[in-house]
Scaffold this motif. Structure first.
Motif, PDB file in Angstrom:
ATOM      1  N   ALA A  84       0.853  -1.190   0.084  1.00 58.18           N
ATOM      2  CA  ALA A  84      -0.004   0.041  -0.193  1.00 58.18           C
ATOM      3  C   ALA A  84       0.869   1.223   0.097  1.00 58.18           C
ATOM      4  O   ALA A  84       0.603   2.284  -0.730  1.00 58.18           O
ATOM      5  CB  ALA A  84      -0.886   0.047   1.418  1.00 58.18           C
ATOM      6  N   GLU A  85       1.880   1.101   0.754  1.00 56.32           N
ATOM      7  CA  GLU A  85       2.944   2.259   0.843  1.00 56.32           C
ATOM      8  C   GLU A  85       3.449   2.644  -0.708  1.00 56.32           C
ATOM      9  O   GLU A  85       3.878   3.740  -0.994  1.00 56.32           O
ATOM     10  CB  GLU A  85       3.951   2.163   1.799  1.00 56.32           C
ATOM     11  N   ASP A  86       3.731   1.526  -1.451  1.00 54.36           N
ATOM     12  CA  ASP A  86       4.046   1.678  -2.625  1.00 54.36           C
ATOM     13  C   ASP A  86       2.982   2.164  -3.609  1.00 54.36           C
ATOM     14  O   ASP A  86       3.251   2.428  -4.901  1.00 54.36           O
ATOM     15  CB  ASP A  86       4.730   0.535  -3.278  1.00 54.36           C
ATOM     16  N   GLY A  87       1.725   2.495  -3.114  1.00 51.84           N
ATOM     17  CA  GLY A  87       0.694   3.102  -4.179  1.00 51.84           C
ATOM     18  C   GLY A  87      -0.580   2.152  -4.189  1.00 51.84           C
ATOM     19  O   GLY A  87      -1.549   2.784  -4.749  1.00 51.84           O
ATOM     20  N   ALA A  88      -0.498   0.857  -4.060  1.00 54.57           N
ATOM     21  CA  ALA A  88      -1.650   0.129  -4.269  1.00 54.57           C
ATOM     22  C   ALA A  88      -2.678   0.051  -3.076  1.00 54.57           C
ATOM     23  O   ALA A  88      -2.284   0.478  -2.151  1.00 54.57           O
ATOM     24  CB  ALA A  88      -0.984  -1.339  -4.380  1.00 54.57           C
ATOM     25  N   ALA A  89      -3.787  -0.226  -3.760  1.00 53.08           N
ATOM     26  CA  ALA A  89      -4.886  -0.325  -2.694  1.00 53.08           C
ATOM     27  C   ALA A  89      -4.995  -1.731  -2.415  1.00 53.08           C
ATOM     28  O   ALA A  89      -5.245  -2.566  -3.109  1.00 53.08           O
ATOM     29  CB  ALA A  89      -6.233  -0.014  -3.273  1.00 53.08           C
ATOM     30  N   VAL A  90      -4.985  -1.942  -0.858  1.00 51.79           N
ATOM     31  CA  VAL A  90      -4.891  -3.519  -0.415  1.00 51.79           C
ATOM     32  C   VAL A  90      -6.038  -3.606   0.337  1.00 51.79           C
ATOM     33  O   VAL A  90      -6.110  -2.896   1.521  1.00 51.79           O
ATOM     34  CB  VAL A  90      -3.712  -3.801   0.099  1.00 51.79           C
ATOM     35  N   LEU A  91      -6.863  -4.768   0.364  1.00 48.87           N
ATOM     36  CA  LEU A  91      -7.879  -5.170   1.059  1.00 48.87           C
ATOM     37  C   LEU A  91      -7.678  -6.446   1.739  1.00 48.87           C
ATOM     38  O   LEU A  91      -7.499  -7.474   0.747  1.00 48.87           O
ATOM     39  CB  LEU A  91      -9.249  -5.089   0.592  1.00 48.87           C
ATOM     40  N   VAL A  92      -7.425  -6.910   2.798  1.00 48.02           N
ATOM     41  CA  VAL A  92      -7.220  -8.102   3.382  1.00 48.02           C
ATOM     42  C   VAL A  92      -8.355  -8.767   4.117  1.00 48.02           C
ATOM     43  O   VAL A  92      -8.826  -7.916   4.983  1.00 48.02           O
ATOM     44  CB  VAL A  92      -5.970  -8.202   4.219  1.00 48.02           C
ATOM     45  N   ILE A  93      -8.737  -9.860   3.824  1.00 51.98           N
ATOM     46  CA  ILE A  93      -9.818 -10.522   4.611  1.00 51.98           C
ATOM     47  C   ILE A  93      -9.559 -11.715   5.274  1.00 51.98           C
ATOM     48  O   ILE A  93      -8.921 -12.649   4.635  1.00 51.98           O
ATOM     49  CB  ILE A  93     -11.034 -10.859   3.271  1.00 51.98           C
ATOM     50  N   ALA A  94      -9.594 -11.510   6.424  1.00 48.29           N
ATOM     51  CA  ALA A  94      -9.109 -12.596   7.444  1.00 48.29           C
ATOM     52  C   ALA A  94      -9.996 -12.795   8.645  1.00 48.29           C
ATOM     53  O   ALA A  94     -10.785 -12.006   8.989  1.00 48.29           O
ATOM     54  CB  ALA A  94      -7.634 -12.458   7.833  1.00 48.29           C
ATOM     55  N   GLY A  95      -9.574 -13.773   9.539  1.00 47.18           N
ATOM     56  CA  GLY A  95     -10.455 -13.953  10.633  1.00 47.18           C
ATOM     57  C   GLY A  95     -10.242 -13.379  11.804  1.00 47.18           C
ATOM     58  O   GLY A  95      -9.145 -12.618  12.014  1.00 47.18           O
ATOM     59  N   ARG A  96     -10.921 -13.486  12.780  1.00 47.91           N
ATOM     60  CA  ARG A  96     -10.770 -12.637  14.158  1.00 47.91           C
ATOM     61  C   ARG A  96      -9.354 -12.946  15.099  1.00 47.91           C
ATOM     62  O   ARG A  96      -8.854 -12.130  15.537  1.00 47.91           O
ATOM     63  CB  ARG A  96     -12.024 -13.196  15.069  1.00 47.91           C
ATOM     64  N   ALA A  97      -8.924 -14.332  14.657  1.00 53.30           N
ATOM     65  CA  ALA A  97      -7.790 -14.833  15.695  1.00 53.30           C
ATOM     66  C   ALA A  97      -6.549 -13.816  14.863  1.00 53.30           C
ATOM     67  O   ALA A  97      -5.558 -13.313  15.506  1.00 53.30           O
ATOM     68  CB  ALA A  97      -7.391 -16.123  15.470  1.00 53.30           C
ATOM     69  N   ALA A  98      -6.381 -13.601  13.738  1.00 51.52           N
ATOM     70  CA  ALA A  98      -5.388 -12.839  12.816  1.00 51.52           C
ATOM     71  C   ALA A  98      -5.618 -11.475  13.337  1.00 51.52           C
ATOM     72  O   ALA A  98      -4.414 -10.800  13.670  1.00 51.52           O
ATOM     73  CB  ALA A  98      -5.650 -12.984  11.263  1.00 51.52           C
ATOM     74  N   ARG A  99      -6.758 -10.993  13.511  1.00 54.10           N
ATOM     75  CA  ARG A  99      -6.920  -9.384  13.918  1.00 54.10           C
ATOM     76  C   ARG A  99      -6.458  -9.416  15.235  1.00 54.10           C
ATOM     77  O   ARG A  99      -5.672  -8.390  15.447  1.00 54.10           O
ATOM     78  CB  ARG A  99      -8.565  -9.201  13.742  1.00 54.10           C
ATOM     79  N   ALA A 100      -6.599 -10.342  16.150  1.00 52.12           N
ATOM     80  CA  ALA A 100      -6.193 -10.266  17.472  1.00 52.12           C
ATOM     81  C   ALA A 100      -4.872 -10.151  17.665  1.00 52.12           C
ATOM     82  O   ALA A 100      -3.923  -9.491  18.404  1.00 52.12           O
ATOM     83  CB  ALA A 100      -7.093 -11.402  18.249  1.00 52.12           C
ATOM     84  N   ALA A 101      -3.911 -11.057  16.808  1.00 54.01           N
ATOM     85  CA  ALA A 101      -2.743 -11.375  16.617  1.00 54.01           C
ATOM     86  C   ALA A 101      -1.791  -9.871  16.430  1.00 54.01           C
ATOM     87  O   ALA A 101      -1.017  -9.401  16.827  1.00 54.01           O
ATOM     88  CB  ALA A 101      -2.084 -12.461  15.881  1.00 54.01           C
ATOM     89  N   ILE A 102      -2.542  -9.366  15.224  1.00 50.35           N
ATOM     90  CA  ILE A 102      -2.018  -8.080  14.568  1.00 50.35           C
ATOM     91  C   ILE A 102      -2.075  -6.952  15.679  1.00 50.35           C
ATOM     92  O   ILE A 102      -1.179  -6.313  15.972  1.00 50.35           O
ATOM     93  CB  ILE A 102      -2.653  -7.630  13.270  1.00 50.35           C
ATOM     94  N   SER A 103      -3.403  -6.768  16.473  1.00 51.19           N
ATOM     95  CA  SER A 103      -3.572  -6.045  17.468  1.00 51.19           C
ATOM     96  C   SER A 103      -2.508  -5.886  18.427  1.00 51.19           C
ATOM     97  O   SER A 103      -1.820  -4.971  19.232  1.00 51.19           O
ATOM     98  CB  SER A 103      -4.950  -6.145  17.991  1.00 51.19           C
ATOM     99  N   ALA A 104      -2.370  -7.337  18.907  1.00 50.26           N
ATOM    100  CA  ALA A 104      -1.326  -7.677  20.080  1.00 50.26           C
ATOM    101  C   ALA A 104       0.168  -7.381  19.750  1.00 50.26           C
ATOM    102  O   ALA A 104       1.173  -7.170  20.661  1.00 50.26           O
ATOM    103  CB  ALA A 104      -1.529  -8.937  20.788  1.00 50.26           C
ATOM    104  N   HIS A 105       0.512  -7.157  18.415  1.00 50.08           N
ATOM    105  CA  HIS A 105       1.809  -7.126  18.301  1.00 50.08           C
ATOM    106  C   HIS A 105       2.426  -5.715  18.435  1.00 50.08           C
ATOM    107  O   HIS A 105       1.369  -4.503  18.282  1.00 50.08           O
ATOM    108  CB  HIS A 105       2.090  -7.365  16.473  1.00 50.08           C
ATOM    109  N   PRO A 106       3.658  -5.390  18.932  1.00 52.32           N
ATOM    110  CA  PRO A 106       4.207  -4.292  19.123  1.00 52.32           C
ATOM    111  C   PRO A 106       3.978  -3.056  17.965  1.00 52.32           C
ATOM    112  O   PRO A 106       3.555  -1.993  18.167  1.00 52.32           O
ATOM    113  CB  PRO A 106       5.480  -4.450  19.556  1.00 52.32           C
TER     114      PRO A 106
END
Length: 202
Positions: free
Chosen positions: A152-174
């Motif tokens: 996305a930083e290089d200019g693309a539009a990016v939509l990622v569709i994933a589950g709740r566990a993945a969302r929680a892991a990303i939120s918990a990461h520093p």
């Protein structure tokens, strides 16, 4: 979603992420609502400008196919010659030359995401990606989410569709969501409602 942004959408169950991906990318008509691009409902433009990446049973490569063969096929989709030399150069660019003879099903999840996404962006007119269920391959969600943000930083539009566990892991990461965004979906929301809320502005 818009050009230069990465957006995470939560969707659970085996089929729901793929259905949502098909709707958002203009490949399936929602029962209600609409998906617009540049403010206009245009399924053909969505299909032309958004690549549906690694969607189960739709656009995922078979797990037994060698990475080199996946690259060759993607180069042909991009209108480029997919011969051995071109494939080798592309693998070198991706930093995956040593994995050329590896079945893509055995490739590390983050390497798989980077390869499939970067290859899809080489297709004519493609400006955005809809990446479906990268969490099903295992690995650390923050790794493939970081790649989505970099694209996305290089200019693309990016939509990622994933589950709740993945969302929680990303939120918990520093590093958290980094430069990306998260669009929460409630349990009662269906795929049509989610698709109607997504406007592509590439």
């Amino acid at each position: 979603m818009s050009s230069g942004t990465a957006v995470f959408v939560e969707a659970e169950t085996a089929q729901r992420p793929t259905v949502l991906g098909l709707i958002v990318s203009g490949r399936m008509k929602p029962d209600s609502g609409e998906v617009s691009i540049d403010g206009t409902p245009d399924a053909k433009a969505l299909r032309r400008r958004l690549a549906l990446v690694d969607a189960p049973d739709v656009s995922e490569p078979h797990g037994d196919v060698l990475l080199s063969d996946v690259v060759a096929e993607e180069l042909m989709f991009a209108g480029r010659f997919g011969g051995p030399t071109a494939v080798r150069h592309e693998l070198e660019r991706l930093g995956l030359r040593e994995h050329a003879r590896l079945p893509i099903g055995d490739l590390a999840p983050d390497a798989r995401v980077r390869a499939l996404c970067e290859l899809a962006l080489q297709r004519p007119e493609v400006e955005g990606l809809v990446l479906v269920s990268p969490d099903r391959h295992g690995g650390a969600p923050e790794d493939w989410w970081r790649i989505a943000c970099e694209l996305a930083e290089d200019g693309a539009a990016v939509l990622v569709i994933a589950g709740r566990a993945a969302r929680a892991a990303i939120s918990a990461h520093p590093a958290g969501w980094g430069t990306g965004e998260v669009m929460p979906l409630h349990d009662h929301a269906d795929a049509d409602d989610a698709a109607a809320a997504v406007e592509e502005q590439a």
